[in-house]
Structures are given as C-alpha cells and as structure tokens.
Design an enzyme around this catalytic site. Structure first.
Site, PDB file in Angstrom:
ATOM      1  N   GLN A 172      -3.791  10.563   6.264  1.00 22.50           N
ATOM      2  CA  GLN A 172      -3.531  11.918   5.776  1.00 22.50           C
ATOM      3  C   GLN A 172      -2.831  12.021   4.421  1.00 22.50           C
ATOM      4  OE1 GLN A 172      -1.480  16.140   7.115  1.00 22.50           O
ATOM      5  NE2 GLN A 172      -1.762  14.655   8.698  1.00 22.50           N
ATOM      6  N   PHE A 212      -2.185   2.251   1.239  1.00 21.56           N
ATOM      7  CA  PHE A 212      -2.229   1.156   2.205  1.00 21.56           C
ATOM      8  C   PHE A 212      -0.802   0.737   2.567  1.00 21.56           C
ATOM      9  CE2 PHE A 212      -6.331   0.192  -0.081  1.00 21.56           C
ATOM     10  CZ  PHE A 212      -7.139   0.664   0.944  1.00 21.56           C
ATOM     11  N   LYS A 234       5.556  -0.118   7.694  1.00 25.91           N
ATOM     12  CA  LYS A 234       4.431   0.818   7.715  1.00 25.91           C
ATOM     13  C   LYS A 234       4.953   2.129   8.296  1.00 25.91           C
ATOM     14  CE  LYS A 234       0.667  -2.427   8.166  1.00 25.91           C
ATOM     15  NZ  LYS A 234      -0.496  -2.836   8.961  1.00 25.91           N
ATOM     16  N   GLU A 293       3.608   9.864   9.811  1.00 29.34           N
ATOM     17  CA  GLU A 293       4.251  11.179   9.696  1.00 29.34           C
ATOM     18  C   GLU A 293       5.638  11.284  10.359  1.00 29.34           C
ATOM     19  OE1 GLU A 293       3.172  14.398   8.414  1.00 29.34           O
ATOM     20  OE2 GLU A 293       5.226  14.795   8.986  1.00 29.34           O
ATOM     21  N   ASP A 303       3.309  13.541   5.678  1.00 30.63           N
ATOM     22  CA  ASP A 303       1.982  13.189   5.165  1.00 30.63           C
ATOM     23  C   ASP A 303       1.525  14.106   4.026  1.00 30.63           C
ATOM     24  OD1 ASP A 303       1.557  11.001   6.750  1.00 30.63           O
ATOM     25  OD2 ASP A 303       0.523  12.089   8.319  1.00 30.63           O
ATOM     26  N   GLY A 338      19.935  29.912   5.115  1.00 24.82           N
ATOM     27  CA  GLY A 338      20.393  30.278   3.777  1.00 24.82           C
ATOM     28  C   GLY A 338      21.508  31.299   3.933  1.00 24.82           C
ATOM     29  N   GLY A 339      21.583  32.234   3.005  1.00 28.45           N
ATOM     30  CA  GLY A 339      22.634  33.236   3.079  1.00 28.45           C
ATOM     31  C   GLY A 339      22.282  34.390   4.007  1.00 28.45           C
TER      32      GLY A 339
HETATM   33  N1  CAO Z   1     -12.580  -3.389   2.369  1.00 27.15           N
HETATM   34  C1  CAO Z   1     -11.888  -4.434   2.889  1.00 27.15           C
HETATM   35  N2  CAO Z   1     -10.633  -4.336   3.329  1.00 27.15           N
HETATM   36  C2  CAO Z   1     -10.054  -3.118   3.259  1.00 27.15           C
HETATM   37  C3  CAO Z   1     -10.713  -1.987   2.738  1.00 27.15           C
HETATM   38  C4  CAO Z   1     -12.045  -2.174   2.273  1.00 27.15           C
HETATM   39  N3  CAO Z   1     -12.751  -1.161   1.766  1.00 27.15           N
HETATM   40  N4  CAO Z   1      -9.887  -0.946   2.796  1.00 27.15           N
HETATM   41  C5  CAO Z   1      -8.741  -1.382   3.346  1.00 27.15           C
HETATM   42  N5  CAO Z   1      -8.850  -2.698   3.635  1.00 27.15           N
HETATM   43  C6  CAO Z   1      -7.839  -3.576   4.232  1.00 27.15           C
HETATM   44  C7  CAO Z   1      -6.624  -3.746   3.356  1.00 27.15           C
HETATM   45  O1  CAO Z   1      -6.835  -4.688   2.375  1.00 27.15           O
HETATM   46  C8  CAO Z   1      -5.605  -4.167   4.397  1.00 27.15           C
HETATM   47  O2  CAO Z   1      -5.796  -5.518   4.735  1.00 27.15           O
HETATM   48  P1  CAO Z   1      -4.593  -6.600   4.874  1.00 27.15           P
HETATM   49  O3  CAO Z   1      -3.513  -5.952   5.673  1.00 27.15           O
HETATM   50  O4  CAO Z   1      -5.253  -7.753   5.570  1.00 27.15           O
HETATM   51  O5  CAO Z   1      -4.110  -6.966   3.531  1.00 27.15           O
HETATM   52  C9  CAO Z   1      -6.026  -3.308   5.582  1.00 27.15           C
HETATM   53  O6  CAO Z   1      -7.371  -2.961   5.404  1.00 27.15           O
HETATM   54  C10 CAO Z   1      -5.298  -1.950   5.621  1.00 27.15           C
HETATM   55  O7  CAO Z   1      -4.066  -2.187   6.003  1.00 27.15           O
HETATM   56  P2  CAO Z   1      -3.026  -0.997   6.215  1.00 27.15           P
HETATM   57  O8  CAO Z   1      -1.717  -1.676   6.394  1.00 27.15           O
HETATM   58  O9  CAO Z   1      -3.062   0.002   5.134  1.00 27.15           O
HETATM   59  O10 CAO Z   1      -3.583  -0.284   7.527  1.00 27.15           O
HETATM   60  P3  CAO Z   1      -2.902  -0.067   8.943  1.00 27.15           P
HETATM   61  O11 CAO Z   1      -3.913   0.669   9.750  1.00 27.15           O
HETATM   62  O12 CAO Z   1      -2.388  -1.325   9.515  1.00 27.15           O
HETATM   63  O13 CAO Z   1      -1.650   0.875   8.660  1.00 27.15           O
HETATM   64  C11 CAO Z   1      -0.590   2.833   7.751  1.00 27.15           C
HETATM   65  C12 CAO Z   1      -1.827   2.246   8.424  1.00 27.15           C
HETATM   66  C13 CAO Z   1      -0.862   4.277   7.429  1.00 27.15           C
HETATM   67  C14 CAO Z   1       0.607   2.714   8.733  1.00 27.15           C
HETATM   68  C15 CAO Z   1      -0.294   2.027   6.467  1.00 27.15           C
HETATM   69  O14 CAO Z   1      -1.443   2.058   5.658  1.00 27.15           O
HETATM   70  C16 CAO Z   1       0.883   2.550   5.679  1.00 27.15           C
HETATM   71  O15 CAO Z   1       2.039   2.343   6.038  1.00 27.15           O
HETATM   72  N6  CAO Z   1       0.613   3.210   4.545  1.00 27.15           N
HETATM   73  C17 CAO Z   1       1.619   3.672   3.625  1.00 27.15           C
HETATM   74  C18 CAO Z   1       2.302   4.885   4.162  1.00 27.15           C
HETATM   75  C19 CAO Z   1       1.318   5.981   4.447  1.00 27.15           C
HETATM   76  O16 CAO Z   1       0.578   6.426   3.612  1.00 27.15           O
HETATM   77  N7  CAO Z   1       1.397   6.484   5.671  1.00 27.15           N
HETATM   78  C20 CAO Z   1       0.763   7.749   5.967  1.00 27.15           C
HETATM   79  C21 CAO Z   1      -0.473   7.619   6.647  1.00 27.15           C
HETATM   80  S1  CAO Z   1      -0.901   9.222   7.197  1.00 27.15           S
HETATM   81  O17 CAO Z   1      -0.034   9.399   8.601  1.00 27.15           O
END
Ligand code: CAO
Length: 416
Positions: free
Chosen positions: A17, A97, A137, A140, A169, A248-249
């Site tokens: 999101q 990511f 990681k 929301e 988010d 607020g106020g």
């Molecule tokens: N081709 C190949 N690999 C891909 C890809 C693509 N097109 N797109 C993504 N990937 C891979 C990434 O390289 C990564 O791989 P590695 O971990 O092996 O290096 C993986 O997919 C994505 O990892 P991630 O950590 O982003 O995904 P997750 O599902 O484990 O975690 C989230 C999700 C949201 C917790 C994490 O992305 C995060 O903390 N993001 C930052 C904070 C954020 O934006 N949070 C809000 C999300 S909305 O609620």
C-alpha cells in the site's frame, strides 16, 4: 487537456500500500507510471482478500489505477538488463521493499546514479536510515504503534487502539509524493537527481505532532485541560488516550442520536466552539446557560463538560444524525454525522466531485474507488482501471527498443 506531470516517467517498484498509493497519485496527475512486477504473481495484493475468484482483488485495483504493468524478474540477468535500460530513460524510481532488498538485487543508489545521474530514487522504509530499528520490516499497524498514534488513540481505560485510516501506509505514500515533487523541482534548478527517503514511523509521528505538543505541556504543568481526565481524573507523566475528545482548543465528543440502539453509526460529532456557545444554548433549548457564570466561558464549562454533552445527547434522542446536523448547521455549529462506508459510497456529493468514482476493469467490471482528494481548477483528473499483470510488458519493451525476437527471449526467461 494536458496533465501537470505529463512527460515524467516513473518506475514503480512498489508493492502493498505505502508505495502504490504514492505512485497512483502521481499517475492520476499525468506521470507515466510503469509498475514492475514479478512474473507469475505480481504485487501480493493482486491475490489478497479476493472477492471474485480469478480477478485482481480490490486491494490491488484501488491502489494501482492509471498505471502500466511490466513483468520482469529483476534477479535474472535478462530482467536486470531491462531495468537498467528503464532507469536510463526514467525520471523517478519508487520502491518500498524490505531493508536492503534493492541493494541485494544489484541496484544500490550508487549504481542507479551511475546509470542515470538525474534519477530520483524514492524509498519507503519502516524506520529511517540509521535508526536502531532500521532493519525491521514494517506494516501499517506496526508503524501506527511506532509513530505514537496507537498510544494516544482509544479510551483511557482500554488498550492502545489502531486507527482504520492508513496513517502508516497511504499517509507515508503521500509524504513520499511531496518529496518526489520537491526533488523534481530541485532537479529543474540543479540538473541533478537525489535520493528521497520517507519512513513510516516519521510520517505517523508527523501527524501526531499535536500529541508531542501535549507531552511537553504535560511535562510543564502536569495536566491537560482539554482531556476528559481534567479536572476530575488524574494524569501520569505520559499523554493519555483521550477517547473522542476534541484534541485542540474546542471541546468535542461523539454523541448518540435517534436509533443508536440498533444502528452502530447513529451518532454525530459535536464541537463546542467558544463563540458558538450562545447558538448552542439556543439550539438545545438551554437559553439560561447563556448568562449563567458557571457556563459562560470555556474554563467555567470544563468541569461540567460531561453534563453538557449529556444534555445535548438528551436533546438529540428524538433526532436522526442527519436531522440534528440540519438544525445545528443553521447555528453555525461545527458538527457532522458519523458516516458509514455504505453511506459514503452512496453520497451524491462525493460522486459529483469525483472523490468516489466508478472505474471499469477488464476482468472484474465496474468497481468503486476513491478518486483524487485534490481538486484542480485547470486539470481534469481521470481515473482509469488498474492494469492486468504484465498487460504492458510488450509495449514497454518495444519502447525500450526491443525487437520482436528480443521480447520473445524475455518472455522465455520470465517463464523459467
Ligand atoms: N523480480 C525478482 N525479485 C523481486 C521482484 C521482481 N520483480 N520484486 C521484488 N523481488 C524480491 C526482492 O528482491 C526481495 O528479495 P530478497 O529479500 O531475496 O532480497 C523480495 O522480492 C521482496 O522482499 P520484501 O522484503 O520487500 O517483501 P516481504 O513480503 O518479505 O515484506 C514488507 C513486505 C512490506 C514488510 C517489506 O517490503 C517492507 O518492510 N517494506 C518497507 C516498508 C513498507 O513499505 N511497508 C508498507 C507496506 S504496506 O502495508
């Protein structure tokens, strides 16, 4: 009619999101937003909370309108090559990511700058770089807890509460959009790209700044007179949860209206604005309070605030929330009905303004989404359906100069 961001090309390397909300906004205003997704699965929200078996979930469609979708495995050499070409011709790359994922993929900030010194790399993370939690990681609700929203939301005798509004988010995405537009403006002057980083914790805290205001007032004087705890309750050394207090106020509260016993949203928010005190007394049939020194000033009223709201609630007992607001608006009293999602979806004014809008999707048909909350006098914002997974892969590759054979080779690499 031209769109403000026409000519800006954005690589949308976002998911869930926070990132998608940002890039969707920029797409509405005319940027060419190319969503890069993993072949076969794409953004995880395409599959989450589906209401129609084989159609992209509303979670995805409502956050990815006006975009194009390109499927690429960016961990494979063929996919990396495409991404490099795309970086060379784009203005902005947005990603959210987990910490370090982009570096692990081989696209560090240093490498991106080598490929395109004018690039703006915009990132969302849970915590800012260098923060002691910067390896976490974050979703929301985690951000709402880390940013001060949860500890200050809810009632004093209950646990911390999460807001339904996407403070972690979409709010972070809106901050990021401001950062991107600012960096683009700076690039107009300097010709150089830069990295824009927004953390979810910081974005939540930015919206909780009035609570940091209250913490400092509490530290100094030991009480907060606009909170329900004053003057009859007690304060500790941290900002307490204030229920539905005004904050607020202007004291305020959510009050029951006719039908509250069966309708969970038969309530209004009522604000006692100082200069509206006399109209309030007239509206609720308490003209004697206009001259009674126990009620004439905000400070005098505060010890009776529960009794005052109780009296207003008794006056509301035979009025629906809409009837009540129709009376109160004549007295210039700041108030509103508590509206359900169903009422908002059907609201003729929101349909008329485009804030709630119906969009066509190739597989699911029509669906409702929230359109642009920002209105422009000289730009019409048109919301289109979200793309199917990989719908624009061939189109984008052709724009990057790939031949038919080259596109077929990439399809083959994606499929393995
Ligand atoms: N081709 C190949 N690999 C891909 C890809 C693509 N097109 N797109 C993504 N990937 C891979 C990434 O390289 C990564 O791989 P590695 O971990 O092996 O290096 C993986 O997919 C994505 O990892 P991630 O950590 O982003 O995904 P997750 O599902 O484990 O975690 C989230 C999700 C949201 C917790 C994490 O992305 C995060 O903390 N993001 C930052 C904070 C954020 O934006 N949070 C809000 C999300 S909305 O609620």
């Amino acid at each position: 009619m031209t769109k403000a961001l026409e000519g800006i090309k954005i690589i949308d390397f976002t998911h869930v999101q926070a990132g998608p909300a940002c890039t969707q906004l920029l797409a509405w205003y005319g940027a060419d937003v190319i969503k890069v997704e993993r072949p076969g699965s794409g953004d995880v929200t395409r599959n989450q909370l589906r209401d129609i078996p084989d159609a992209d979930a509303l979670y995805f469609t409502m956050l990815n309108s006006n975009k194009r979708s390109l499927t690429l495995d960016t961990k494979k050499p063929e996919g990396k090559e495409v991404l490099e070409k795309l970086i060379k011709v784009s203005d902005v790359m947005v990603e959210n990511f987990g910490p370090g994922a982009l570096d692990r993929m081989g696209f560090s900030w240093k490498r991106i700058l080598e490929l395109n010194p004018k690039m703006i790399l915009a990132s969302v993370k849970g915590f800012s770089d260098g923060h002691h939690y910067d390896d976490l990681k974050v979703y929301e609700n985690v951000a709402q807890c880390a940013g001060g929203a949860a500890s200050t939301t809810g009632f004093w005798d209950g646990p911390p509460v999460i807001s339904a509004a996407a403070l972690g988010d979409s709010n972070t995405g809106m901050h990021l959009a401001i950062g991107i537009l600012t960096a683009l403006r700076q690039r107009d002057k300097t010709g150089a790209g830069q990295k824009v980083a927004v953390s979810m914790q910081d974005s939540v805290l930015n919206l909780c700044r009035v609570k940091l205001r209250d913490q400092q007032r509490l530290d100094r004087v030991g009480y907060l007179e606009e909170y329900p705890q004053y003057p009859h309750g007690s304060f500790s050394d941290v900002v307490p949860r204030g229920g539905n207090a005004g904050g607020g106020g202007q004291p305020g509260w959510i009050l029951k209206c006719k039908g509250w016993q069966t309708d969970p949203n038969a309530y209004i928010y009522f604000t006692i604005q100082g200069h509206a005190w006399e109209p309030i007394c007239d509206a609720i049939g308490k003209p004697e309070w206009k001259t009674d020194p126990a009620y004439t000033t905000a400070r005098a009223r505060q010890p009776h605030i529960v009794e005052i709201f109780g009296t207003i609630e008794a006056w509301l007992a035979d009025k629906t929330k809409f009837e009540a607001v129709d009376i109160l608006r004549k007295h210039d009293i700041p108030c509103a009905p508590v509206l359900s999602m169903k009422e908002l979806a059907d609201d003729p004014s929101l349909r008329e303004s485009g804030t709630i809008t119906e969009v066509e999707h190739k597989v699911r048909g029509k669906y409702l989404t929230v359109g642009s909350p920002i209105k422009f006098s000289d730009m019409k914002v048109e919301i289109t359906g979200s793309p199917l997974l990989g719908e624009h892969t061939e189109e984008v590759l052709a724009e990057l100069g790939y031949s038919r054979d080259g596109i077929q080779q990439l399809h083959a690499a994606n499929a393995v």
